[in-house]
Design a protein around this motif. Structure first.
Motif, PDB file in Angstrom:
ATOM      1  N   THR A   9       0.834  -1.208   0.000  1.00 59.34           N
ATOM      2  CA  THR A   9       0.000   0.000   0.000  1.00 59.34           C
ATOM      3  C   THR A   9       0.863   1.250   0.000  1.00 59.34           C
ATOM      4  OG1 THR A   9      -1.747  -1.171   1.211  1.00 59.34           O
ATOM      5  CG2 THR A   9      -1.837   1.231   1.208  1.00 59.34           C
ATOM      6  N   ASN A  10       1.935   1.252   0.803  1.00 60.39           N
ATOM      7  CA  ASN A  10       2.836   2.397   0.819  1.00 60.39           C
ATOM      8  C   ASN A  10       3.493   2.605  -0.541  1.00 60.39           C
ATOM      9  OD1 ASN A  10       2.416   3.245   3.435  1.00 60.39           O
ATOM     10  ND2 ASN A  10       4.083   2.042   4.293  1.00 60.39           N
ATOM     11  N   LEU A  11       3.853   1.500  -1.203  1.00 62.23           N
ATOM     12  CA  LEU A  11       4.436   1.625  -2.540  1.00 62.23           C
ATOM     13  C   LEU A  11       3.432   2.233  -3.507  1.00 62.23           C
ATOM     14  CD1 LEU A  11       6.510   1.128  -4.745  1.00 62.23           C
ATOM     15  CD2 LEU A  11       5.733  -1.253  -4.863  1.00 62.23           C
ATOM     16  N   ALA A  12       2.209   1.738  -3.499  1.00 61.06           N
ATOM     17  CA  ALA A  12       1.178   2.295  -4.384  1.00 61.06           C
ATOM     18  C   ALA A  12       0.874   3.747  -4.026  1.00 61.06           C
ATOM     19  CB  ALA A  12      -0.093   1.442  -4.303  1.00 61.06           C
ATOM     20  N   TRP A  13       0.901   4.074  -2.733  1.00 51.71           N
ATOM     21  CA  TRP A  13       0.644   5.444  -2.279  1.00 51.71           C
ATOM     22  C   TRP A  13       1.727   6.386  -2.801  1.00 51.71           C
ATOM     23  CZ3 TRP A  13      -3.244   7.843   0.575  1.00 51.71           C
ATOM     24  CH2 TRP A  13      -2.964   9.087   1.083  1.00 51.71           C
ATOM     25  N   VAL A  14       2.990   5.997  -2.635  1.00 53.14           N
ATOM     26  CA  VAL A  14       4.098   6.828  -3.112  1.00 53.14           C
ATOM     27  C   VAL A  14       4.047   6.968  -4.632  1.00 53.14           C
ATOM     28  CG1 VAL A  14       6.618   6.908  -3.367  1.00 53.14           C
ATOM     29  CG2 VAL A  14       5.602   6.369  -1.152  1.00 53.14           C
ATOM     30  N   VAL A  66      -8.010   0.087   0.944  1.00 56.70           N
ATOM     31  CA  VAL A  66      -9.040   1.126   0.984  1.00 56.70           C
ATOM     32  C   VAL A  66      -8.472   2.499   1.306  1.00 56.70           C
ATOM     33  CG1 VAL A  66      -9.635   0.900   3.433  1.00 56.70           C
ATOM     34  CG2 VAL A  66     -11.403   1.539   1.773  1.00 56.70           C
ATOM     35  N   GLN A  67      -7.267   2.577   1.880  1.00 62.29           N
ATOM     36  CA  GLN A  67      -6.670   3.878   2.177  1.00 62.29           C
ATOM     37  C   GLN A  67      -6.501   4.729   0.921  1.00 62.29           C
ATOM     38  OE1 GLN A  67      -6.059   1.231   3.875  1.00 62.29           O
ATOM     39  NE2 GLN A  67      -5.350   1.639   5.945  1.00 62.29           N
ATOM     40  N   GLY A  68      -6.582   4.105  -0.243  1.00 59.43           N
ATOM     41  CA  GLY A  68      -6.496   4.861  -1.481  1.00 59.43           C
ATOM     42  C   GLY A  68      -7.597   5.886  -1.653  1.00 59.43           C
ATOM     43  N   VAL A  69      -8.701   5.739  -0.927  1.00 61.79           N
ATOM     44  CA  VAL A  69      -9.805   6.701  -1.068  1.00 61.79           C
ATOM     45  C   VAL A  69      -9.415   8.080  -0.565  1.00 61.79           C
ATOM     46  CG1 VAL A  69     -11.544   4.870  -0.870  1.00 61.79           C
ATOM     47  CG2 VAL A  69     -10.817   6.104   1.173  1.00 61.79           C
ATOM     48  N   PHE A  70      -8.276   8.201   0.153  1.00 62.35           N
ATOM     49  CA  PHE A  70      -7.859   9.517   0.636  1.00 62.35           C
ATOM     50  C   PHE A  70      -7.302  10.390  -0.484  1.00 62.35           C
ATOM     51  CE2 PHE A  70      -7.167   7.246   4.832  1.00 62.35           C
ATOM     52  CZ  PHE A  70      -8.282   7.806   5.425  1.00 62.35           C
ATOM     53  N   ILE A  71      -6.753   9.782  -1.524  1.00 65.31           N
ATOM     54  CA  ILE A  71      -6.098  10.569  -2.566  1.00 65.31           C
ATOM     55  C   ILE A  71      -7.070  11.476  -3.328  1.00 65.31           C
ATOM     56  CG2 ILE A  71      -4.919  10.392  -4.797  1.00 65.31           C
ATOM     57  CD1 ILE A  71      -3.018  10.071  -2.540  1.00 65.31           C
ATOM     58  N   VAL A 116     -15.138   7.244  13.536  1.00 59.55           N
ATOM     59  CA  VAL A 116     -14.317   6.531  12.544  1.00 59.55           C
ATOM     60  C   VAL A 116     -13.464   5.510  13.286  1.00 59.55           C
ATOM     61  CG1 VAL A 116     -12.490   6.727  10.822  1.00 59.55           C
ATOM     62  CG2 VAL A 116     -14.271   8.473  10.965  1.00 59.55           C
ATOM     63  N   PRO A 117     -13.556   4.224  12.945  1.00 58.41           N
ATOM     64  CA  PRO A 117     -12.815   3.205  13.699  1.00 58.41           C
ATOM     65  C   PRO A 117     -11.311   3.297  13.488  1.00 58.41           C
ATOM     66  CG  PRO A 117     -13.916   2.208  11.813  1.00 58.41           C
ATOM     67  CD  PRO A 117     -14.385   3.623  11.884  1.00 58.41           C
ATOM     68  N   VAL A 118     -10.563   3.214  14.570  1.00 60.05           N
ATOM     69  CA  VAL A 118      -9.096   3.144  14.515  1.00 60.05           C
ATOM     70  C   VAL A 118      -8.640   2.037  15.457  1.00 60.05           C
ATOM     71  CG1 VAL A 118      -8.639   5.523  13.836  1.00 60.05           C
ATOM     72  CG2 VAL A 118      -8.974   4.997  16.235  1.00 60.05           C
ATOM     73  N   TYR A 119      -7.563   1.354  15.067  1.00 62.87           N
ATOM     74  CA  TYR A 119      -7.064   0.234  15.859  1.00 62.87           C
ATOM     75  C   TYR A 119      -5.676  -0.130  15.351  1.00 62.87           C
ATOM     76  CZ  TYR A 119      -9.236  -1.796  11.710  1.00 62.87           C
ATOM     77  OH  TYR A 119      -9.614  -2.044  10.407  1.00 62.87           O
ATOM     78  N   ARG A 121      -0.988   1.342  12.029  1.00 67.06           N
ATOM     79  CA  ARG A 121      -1.125   0.583  10.781  1.00 67.06           C
ATOM     80  C   ARG A 121      -2.086   1.244   9.797  1.00 67.06           C
ATOM     81  NH1 ARG A 121      -1.699  -5.905  10.346  1.00 67.06           N
ATOM     82  NH2 ARG A 121       0.551  -5.654  10.529  1.00 67.06           N
ATOM     83  N   LEU A 122      -3.225   1.746  10.247  1.00 64.20           N
ATOM     84  CA  LEU A 122      -4.211   2.307   9.326  1.00 64.20           C
ATOM     85  C   LEU A 122      -3.720   3.581   8.650  1.00 64.20           C
ATOM     86  CD1 LEU A 122      -7.599   1.844  11.228  1.00 64.20           C
ATOM     87  CD2 LEU A 122      -6.672   0.454   9.389  1.00 64.20           C
ATOM     88  N   PHE A 123      -2.852   4.304   9.319  1.00 66.09           N
ATOM     89  CA  PHE A 123      -2.365   5.555   8.725  1.00 66.09           C
ATOM     90  C   PHE A 123      -0.850   5.526   8.527  1.00 66.09           C
ATOM     91  CE2 PHE A 123      -4.016   5.895  13.034  1.00 66.09           C
ATOM     92  CZ  PHE A 123      -2.881   6.089  13.805  1.00 66.09           C
ATOM     93  N   LEU A 124      -0.309   4.340   8.281  1.00 70.21           N
ATOM     94  CA  LEU A 124       1.118   4.215   7.993  1.00 70.21           C
ATOM     95  C   LEU A 124       1.488   4.909   6.685  1.00 70.21           C
ATOM     96  CD1 LEU A 124       3.444   2.672   9.504  1.00 70.21           C
ATOM     97  CD2 LEU A 124       3.218   0.922   7.746  1.00 70.21           C
ATOM     98  N   ILE A 125       0.497   5.161   5.839  1.00 71.82           N
ATOM     99  CA  ILE A 125       0.735   5.826   4.555  1.00 71.82           C
ATOM    100  C   ILE A 125       1.314   7.230   4.717  1.00 71.82           C
ATOM    101  CG2 ILE A 125      -0.946   4.555   3.172  1.00 71.82           C
ATOM    102  CD1 ILE A 125      -3.001   6.678   3.896  1.00 71.82           C
TER     103      ILE A 125
END
Length: 543
Positions: free
Chosen positions: A168-173, A209-214, A340-343, A347-351
């Motif tokens: 995910t980090n690779l795709a994010w970058v 799913v973190q991709g929805v932030f972009i 908004v769930p966080v846990y 990990r959820l916001f490692l991006i």
């Protein structure tokens, strides 16, 4: 011809080697040091990755045919809880490298082979981001960026797992670099760069799913930067991203609108997970709003904090840095919204970590450069400090980071603002979210042919996965049974995983009369403990 600098190439190779050295999760005769134990979701990721690779190998291009897509993605074997791209990378790594990693012939899957896919993704993050920094800001910033990324414990820690975070980090970058390169100038980007940027966003959406932030980030930025001229670029960008996302995930075709809603809704409609935060247990939707900010800051090592502080005092942020800052703050703000769930810690916001590394690297680079002589589009930087200062600073960071990153429990490491793991424990922070302490070093301390009760058990397949995927557990014939908190019928060896959010308070310390058989600690903080309760006086009730 596109050429990559020598520094970025070497940095990527170092990142791969340092992460790959610790993928051992319990191999019996491995020459590699023991890394993290099997974590909670690795078995699902590997299984699905192998399934997707097998389907791709069997059907090839026919996989996009409706009948074949229904057979593969409509099967009960397929889990649509995450998009396929991240797991596909892990599956490819597993299938290509398994023959090179011995000792897993008796296990269902070769976990270290799949983990090497994450190592590769992390190395590519280092390559892409350091090369971008080199091209935009010069060699010093590129080198500092690579050092910051490799020295970030939570990034390299997740690179040693068959988890989705590194891919995910690779795709994010990969998705934000075109935005930094082409969407930060005074003029709007060209049509080609818009389509390419949108396509890379679509690949990010196919990863997690973190991709929805972009999309909202680029909307906010483009409207602020280009005003009314942003309408057409944003429309084309959105079409390109949606096309790639929908076209490359055949599961969505089976029932498009319900499946899209089902996928997006799954992030909130899921079993409740719990966090241990400042000495209290919170349900994921009830965690205090400041959790993402506190967890991010307390995860940063000292050198990253120093770099950020220097950057905050040195000159105004340029447009690239402003976009980086927006890409950091927006996800954190979303996760801070009540409900908004966080846990699972960061990990959820490692991006947000790669952008933080680049900003911190800019701080060190500006400290090393003559003020006013550095243009962000320059190919070189003017160094004001002696070379000995530059080399000494980087060597100090590298040597200090070795203690942080070359140990198996890196993803549970706290940073300077928490005063390390000891300070975090004093503050009442979680010690270990992922059961990564159950590695080969731990299992070798467990008596052979033993039956062990385990608490807490996070999901129904956790114990069977350990028995089927960890070679040393199989070799020592260790049987794992969920602890049902029966003080009379379940006496004997009791394994306590110190995920404090789920481990009952009465078991967080050694009960009276119990003896410690094995223990895993980090800076004196217990991560997992095996005790013998045969002659123990367990409290009643076990709260």
């Amino acid at each position: 011809m596109l050429r990559v600098s020598f520094v970025s190439s070497v940095a990527a190779l170092i990142a791969f080697v340092l992460s790959a050295m610790m993928v051992n999760h319990g191999l019996v005769d491995s020459s590699l040091p023991d890394g993290p134990g099997l974590t909670l979701d690795e078995s699902f990721n590997i299984d699905q990755g192998v399934y997707l690779v097998d389907a791709l190998g069997q059907h090839g291009p026919l996989l996009v045919m409706p009948s074949v897509a229904k057979e593969v993605f409509g099967s009960p074997r397929y889990l649509p809880d995450h998009p396929p791209l991240g797991r596909l990378i892990l599956g490819i790594s597993h299938q290509l490298i398994s023959w090179l990693v011995p000792d897993s012939e008796s296990t269902l899957y070769n976990v270290p082979a799949a983990r090497l896919g994450s190592c590769f993704a992390f190395a590519m993050v280092v390559l892409l981001l350091s090369e971008f920094a080199h091209r935009r800001y010069g060699a010093v910033t590129g080198l500092c960026t690579a050092v910051m990324l490799i020295g970030m414990p939570h990034l390299i820690g997740h690179a040693r797992l068959a988890a989705l975070e590194s891919t995910t980090n690779l795709a994010w970058v990969a998705a934000i670099l075109p935005l930094l390169a082409w969407w930060t100038d005074a003029k709007p980007p060209t049509m080609f760069t818009i389509i390419l940027s949108g396509g890379l966003c679509g690949l990010l959406l196919l990863t997690k799913v973190q991709g929805v932030f972009i999309p909202p980030i680029i909307c906010l930025w483009a409207v602020w930067q280009y005003r009314s001229k942003a309408v057409v670029p944003l429309f084309v960008y959105g079409i390109a991203a949606a096309t790639i996302f929908l076209a490359c995930w055949p599961w969505l075709w089976l029932d498009p609108i319900p499946n899209v809603m089902r996928y997006l809704g799954r992030t909130t409609d899921r079993p409740t997970l719990y966090c241990w935060y400042f000495g209290q247990r919170y349900a994921d939707k009830m965690v205090p709003w400041h959790f993402p900010f506190v967890m991010t800051l307390t995860a940063l090592p000292a050198w990253t904090l120093v770099g950020l502080a220097i950057r905050g005092f040195k000159r105004r942020l340029d447009t690239i840095e402003q976009f980086l800052l927006l890409s950091v703050l927006f996800p954190l703000v979303v996760f801070a919204v009540p409900g908004v769930p966080v846990y699972d810690g960061t990990r959820l916001f490692l991006i947000v970590m790669p952008a933080i590394c680049l900003l911190a690297a800019r701080g060190f680079a500006l400290w090393l450069c003559v003020p006013g002589q550095l243009n962000y589009k320059a190919k070189t930087e003017c160094i004001d400090k002696p070379k000995s200062v530059v080399v000494g600073t980087l060597c100090t960071i590298c040597i200090a980071s070795c203690y942080w990153i070359m140990q198996p429990l890196t993803i549970s490491q706290y940073g300077l603002l928490a005063a390390g793991d000891r300070g975090a424990a004093t503050m009442g922070m979680e010690s270990c979210y992922w059961s990564d302490a159950l590695n080969g070093d731990f299992w070798k301390q467990v008596p052979e042919d033993s039956t062990i009760y385990v608490a807490p058990v996070s999901h129904q397949f956790q114990l069977s996965d350990i028995e089927s995927l960890v070679p040393v557990v199989q070799q020592r014939n260790i049987k794992l049974v969920p602890f049902e908190y029966d003080r009379t019928k379940q006496k004997g060896l009791l394994l306590l995983i110190h995920r404090l959010a789920d481990l009952r308070v009465s078991l967080q310390s050694v009960p009276e009369g119990a003896t410690v058989v094995a223990e895993v600690t980090r800076d004196g903080i217990v991560m997992a403990r095996l005790i013998d309760t045969t002659h123990a006086s367990l409290p009643d009730p076990l709260e």
